[in-house]
Design a protein around this motif. Structure first.
Motif, short mmCIF file in Angstrom:
data_model
loop_
_atom_site.label_atom_id
_atom_site.label_comp_id
_atom_site.label_asym_id
_atom_site.label_seq_id
_atom_site.Cartn_x
_atom_site.Cartn_y
_atom_site.Cartn_z
N ALA A 81 -23.71 18.75 -15.22
CA ALA A 81 -24.22 20.12 -15.06
C ALA A 81 -23.58 20.75 -13.83
O ALA A 81 -23.69 20.20 -12.72
N GLY A 86 -27.33 25.25 -16.08
CA GLY A 86 -26.76 24.26 -16.99
C GLY A 86 -27.60 23.00 -17.05
O GLY A 86 -27.78 22.40 -18.12
N GLU A 89 -30.72 23.59 -19.15
CA GLU A 89 -30.39 23.66 -20.57
C GLU A 89 -30.13 22.27 -21.15
O GLU A 89 -30.52 21.97 -22.29
#
Length: 463
Positions: A81, A86, A89
């Protein structure tokens, strides 16, 4: 106003709580000192840990690749990430893929940093923090005030009232054993219902691909062993090269954090359980940029022990929430400006620069030096307030020469003694807010020294 000084002022309004907070943390600092003195090679361990971290940061890209390769060999699914969004998610995607709705989570400052809990809750996922202190502040819907003792700002009577409201415990019963037992019963059911377990990571070993989680409550183990899916969240700076390096850090971590020889549980997670899944999410979120700043790189050595907070006179008196950052205290004051220097511009000034933080740091981060450098950088970039810049400019001129310094001292002594109180204690005198100036001497130290030591030796009257 939302700066540190304002929030600290709010905390200090309750003088009894502020004193209790100060004394409680100082007890932890004393326990740390006792443990350190019991280890003859303590300073050698600190130096060794610092050198290991220094080496790792200089070869971080290679060790990260090695860690991923070893973890994949172990059957682990590794994710990368670049930032907080990010990361959230990725974790959310793993939960959705497994049709999960109930998650248990052990302590993780990285998930706090990335705002994982509220992100998942908006998607209908029930997230239960299982560390006792974290569960308490989750009930209160507030951030941790300390990275090791997240509810240190609360007294047992307040926790008793909270548990009576949330867990229907006996009203007025503030016995710690009773409250802990009630929390254990409550959390046990959460562990049994959980479909996914999330943990933070204290150390990630490149040589083996294993992650190591240190807890005193065993809650990380409970979650990981009970849930079919385990997710471990690790910042890139948590990498260490070899298993044999781990012993250096485990000897330092608990002694520095809580004054105990070792955490009750030091858990190694190497591979998924039979029929289960193991995920490791490696997170950057600004750490690469931080690594590129030579003057501040050492801050990435931090092993999140909280020793600098326990010793800092400013943190102890102002409380963790006054910092407004995920990681408070001295280490937070040098980490936060990297993420947003304008938002956290006041934190490097929330320090006495006494150096106690650097003295107790188990990996020898030059915390007080970095605080000083941040002050210089913020001033040069004109990020500090105009009032502070003007004050510092005047102070620079006054302190640059003895004549101006002597004159200002003389004027200050006369003014404090003769001017009406309103001229001394007003909104321009921030220091005088809540403080009384001491009795003003009739003369300066320099005047006294010349008068009492004249002719006793040397050209300058020195003995």
């Amino acid at each position: 106003m939302t700066g540190h000084a304002h929030k600290a002022g709010q905390f200090l309004k309750n003088g009894e709580r502020a004193s209790w907070h100060d004394e409680t943390l100082w007890i932890v600092r004393q326990k740390r000192d006792k443990m350190a003195r019991a280890v003859p090679e303590w300073e050698s361990l600190r130096e060794q840990a610092s050198q290991i971290k220094q080496h790792t940061l200089s070869e971080l890209d290679n060790y990260l690749i090695q860690f991923e390769q070893q973890a994949v060999k172990n059957g682990v699914q590794v994710h990368w990430a670049a930032n907080a969004g990010g990361f959230n998610e990725i974790v959310s995607g793993i939960i959705k893929e497994n049709n999960a709705r109930k998650v248990v989570k052990s302590k993780s400052m990285l998930t706090e940093e990335c705002g994982l809990n509220p992100f998942l809750e908006k998607q209908g996922v029930e997230v239960t923090d299982t560390d006792l202190g974290e569960r308490i502040i989750q009930f209160r819907d507030e951030p941790p005030s300390h990275i090791v003792m997240p509810a240190i700002h609360l007294k047992k009577e307040e926790i008793s009232e909270l548990f009576h409201e949330k867990l229907h415990t006996e009203k007025g019963n503030s016995d710690p054993a009773y409250l802990t037992a009630a929390a254990r019963l409550h959390l046990r059911q959460k562990f049994l219902e959980a479909e996914v377990a999330i943990t933070g990571v204290n150390f990630a070993v490149a040589e083996t691909g294993a992650v190591v989680v240190c807890t005193n409550e065993g809650n990380a183990d409970m979650g990981v062993h009970a849930a079919p899916v385990q997710i471990h969240c690790v910042g890139i700076e948590k990498i260490i090269p070899r298993m044999e390096d781990l012993g250096v850090f485990t000897r330092l971590l608990a002694r520095s954090a809580t004054g105990q020889p070792v955490t009750a549980y030091t858990s190694h997670y190497l591979a998924p359980k039979p029929g289960g899944q193991m995920h490791i999410v490696i997170v950057d979120n600004g750490r690469s940029q931080h690594l590129g700043k030579e003057d501040y790189r050492n801050a990435l050595k931090c092993i999140r022990c909280g020793a600098c907070m326990n010793t800092c006179p400013v943190y102890r008196k102002s409380g963790g929430h006054s910092y407004g950052s995920v990681i408070p205290g001295p280490i937070g004051s040098i980490l936060a400006p990297h993420t947003n220097s304008k938002k956290y511009k006041d934190l490097p000034f929330a320090s006495s620069l006494c150096g106690s933080c650097s003295n107790v740091c188990p990996v020898k981060i030059d915390i007080h030096d970095q605080l000083y450098r941040w002050r210089q950088d913020l001033s040069e970039k004109k990020i500090v307030s105009p009032g502070k810049r003007a004050t510092m400019k005047v102070a620079g001129k006054v302190l640059s020469g003895s004549r101006m310094y002597d004159l200002s001292g003389k004027m200050a002594r006369w003014g404090i003694k003769n001017l009406p109180r309103m001229f001394i204690y007003n909104r321009l005198n921030v220091w005088g807010k809540g403080r009384e100036l001491p009795e003003i001497p009739k003369e300066s130290f320099k005047q006294w020294y010349k008068k009492t030591h004249q002719g006793k030796g040397g050209k300058n009257g020195q003995e």
